[in-house]
Design a protein around this motif. Sequence first.
Motif, PDB file in Angstrom:
ATOM      1  N   ASN A 140      42.791  20.813  24.182  1.00 52.00           N
ATOM      2  CA  ASN A 140      42.292  20.309  22.897  1.00 52.00           C
ATOM      3  C   ASN A 140      42.035  18.802  22.927  1.00 52.00           C
ATOM      4  O   ASN A 140      42.367  18.076  21.986  1.00 52.00           O
ATOM      5  N   GLY A 141      41.487  18.339  24.051  1.00 50.96           N
ATOM      6  CA  GLY A 141      41.097  16.946  24.150  1.00 50.96           C
ATOM      7  C   GLY A 141      42.195  15.980  24.522  1.00 50.96           C
ATOM      8  O   GLY A 141      41.957  14.768  24.568  1.00 50.96           O
ATOM      9  N   SER A 142      43.408  16.458  24.823  1.00 52.94           N
ATOM     10  CA  SER A 142      44.523  15.582  25.204  1.00 52.94           C
ATOM     11  C   SER A 142      45.120  16.051  26.525  1.00 52.94           C
ATOM     12  O   SER A 142      45.059  17.235  26.873  1.00 52.94           O
ATOM     13  N   TRP A 143      45.720  15.071  27.246  1.00 49.69           N
ATOM     14  CA  TRP A 143      46.360  15.378  28.524  1.00 49.69           C
ATOM     15  C   TRP A 143      47.777  15.908  28.291  1.00 49.69           C
ATOM     16  O   TRP A 143      48.527  15.385  27.471  1.00 49.69           O
ATOM     17  N   GLN A 174      39.240   1.050  23.564  1.00 43.63           N
ATOM     18  CA  GLN A 174      39.242   2.454  23.964  1.00 43.63           C
ATOM     19  C   GLN A 174      39.941   2.645  25.293  1.00 43.63           C
ATOM     20  O   GLN A 174      40.666   3.608  25.507  1.00 43.63           O
ATOM     21  N   LEU A 219      43.831  19.243  30.569  1.00 47.02           N
ATOM     22  CA  LEU A 219      43.384  18.946  29.216  1.00 47.02           C
ATOM     23  C   LEU A 219      43.567  20.154  28.302  1.00 47.02           C
ATOM     24  O   LEU A 219      43.222  21.282  28.665  1.00 47.02           O
ATOM     25  N   SER A 249      41.022   7.695  32.082  1.00 50.81           N
ATOM     26  CA  SER A 249      40.855   9.136  32.091  1.00 50.81           C
ATOM     27  C   SER A 249      39.926   9.609  30.999  1.00 50.81           C
ATOM     28  O   SER A 249      39.425  10.722  31.054  1.00 50.81           O
ATOM     29  N   GLY A 250      39.709   8.811  29.977  1.00 46.16           N
ATOM     30  CA  GLY A 250      38.796   9.186  28.910  1.00 46.16           C
ATOM     31  C   GLY A 250      39.417  10.075  27.868  1.00 46.16           C
ATOM     32  O   GLY A 250      38.720  10.563  26.987  1.00 46.16           O
ATOM     33  N   ALA A 251      40.739  10.349  27.932  1.00 49.22           N
ATOM     34  CA  ALA A 251      41.408  11.195  26.949  1.00 49.22           C
ATOM     35  C   ALA A 251      42.819  10.676  26.742  1.00 49.22           C
ATOM     36  O   ALA A 251      43.450  10.171  27.670  1.00 49.22           O
ATOM     37  N   PRO A 252      43.355  10.799  25.533  1.00 51.20           N
ATOM     38  CA  PRO A 252      44.714  10.306  25.264  1.00 51.20           C
ATOM     39  C   PRO A 252      45.764  11.293  25.743  1.00 51.20           C
ATOM     40  O   PRO A 252      45.478  12.457  26.024  1.00 51.20           O
ATOM     41  N   ASN A 288      42.939   5.134  25.771  1.00 48.40           N
ATOM     42  CA  ASN A 288      42.708   6.345  26.521  1.00 48.40           C
ATOM     43  C   ASN A 288      42.949   6.197  28.004  1.00 48.40           C
ATOM     44  O   ASN A 288      43.097   7.194  28.704  1.00 48.40           O
TER      45      ASN A 288
END
Length: 499
Positions: free
Chosen positions: A85-88, A30, A83, A37-40, A34
């Motif tokens: 919709n969950g992406s950078w 993970q 961010l 940052s915790g997000a892709p 990711n």
Amino acid sequence: MKMSVGPPLCFLIMLLLLSLSLFSVSCRGQEQENGSSGAPMERGEQEALYSAIQGFVGKWWNGSDLYPDPCGWTPIQGVECDLYNGSWYVSALNIGPVYENSLRCAPDAELTHHLFELKHLTSLSVYSCFSSTRRNTVRVSISSWGRLSNTLESLEFRSNPGLVGTIPTSIGSLKQLQSLVILENGLTGPLPMELANLISLKRLVLSSNGFVGQIPPAFGGLNSLLILDCSRNNLSGPLPLTFGGLTSLLKLDLSSNGNLDGFLPRELGNLRNLTLLDIGGNKFSGGLIRDIQGMISLKEMVMSNNPTLRGDLTSIEWANLQDLEALELSYTGLTGRIPESMTQLKRLRFLGLSDNSLLGTPPPELASLPYISSLYLNGNNLTGQLDFPGTFYGKMGRRFSAWNNPNLCWRPPLTPWSAVNVPVGVRPCSEGGNASSSRSGSSLLVTEMSEGLDVLHQDSQIEVSLGCRSRGVDGSGWGSRSKEMMALSAWVLLLVVFV
């Protein structure tokens, strides 16, 4: 004694170790995907960012190696992300030497199409990037700005002399744009009317380029505009009457265009929120309009270097402009007297009336204004006796000038201790209250010494719109030697007057 572990206990230990191993592998996978940052970050977005930066800094720059996670644990200076919709996604890109580790442009820098592939870009700033005006000039993209029409809110090109051509009309499609700054570049041509489509604009700065032609009247429809700065170009023609609709405007700077002309529109009086009006360095005419007194929020008004403006100062009720701090009207062809109502400008700190054709005696109450720190009256036809206290001349120093008024004189002090404070370049009054015409003996010495300091005062003119103040040759006002010379002159003068 040996301790034995039974089969059930062994099985539990093995199961625990296996669970920990699987959890570790899962976390590492993970993290690789990711980052911290915790997000892709969408792959296309990342590649567009790397390619856009390469266009500025050079092909040697390998973003995927240097910054594998540009929105996470390996951030890039000048790049900001948000961010969606969950992406950078990249939200701001700032190019130029702002900080030591900022992205700096290569000699062959260019604007590439990859910029317009950043789907959520809200701010783009390019500072001091295109510096060559000979070997590598760059033009602003003409057709791609529409791809950022729903996202871009701020666009700035600052200090790029190698950025040439015209403002593309497609910039007018950026309907979310709130700030457009095109400052100190090499752009030329007329101002496109399409800029008036930017109805969300709050700041429009087009200063220090080579723009020509008239200011589009459609600019008067930018009702949200707070700052309009088109100074230091080659614009010409009259001010649009539609400017009266810019009622939210705080700053209007059209100075140093050279060829803006015509009468000042009465509609300017509608700009009741305006704090700065600078139209100096042009060819306006028709005099000061009475409607100016409706600009009740004005703090600085600069109209200097408009030699064809003419008119007088008495048409305006200056007491209405109680917030006025700086008034620069030098070299505007003014005639008539300095009105008493000017002495009611209690916040005034700078008053420039030099190089006009003003008549009469300056109101003595000018010296009593509580914040006055600069007063320039030189180069007029003022007459009579300067009735300012000696302490006023001492306080003002080089920031007061009244020379080159042949029929103006000053009253000598009653005590020798106050003789140090005298207005340089102004002759002492004779017994009849007129300027002394005697140039014999010691009186000639006093006059020549005063006139010899005129050159120093002529170099002390200031740029009021920049808030600068005049200083002495050593940067600190009058030096001790100047004071000694003035004291000597005053003593000689007293001998002539009283002996």
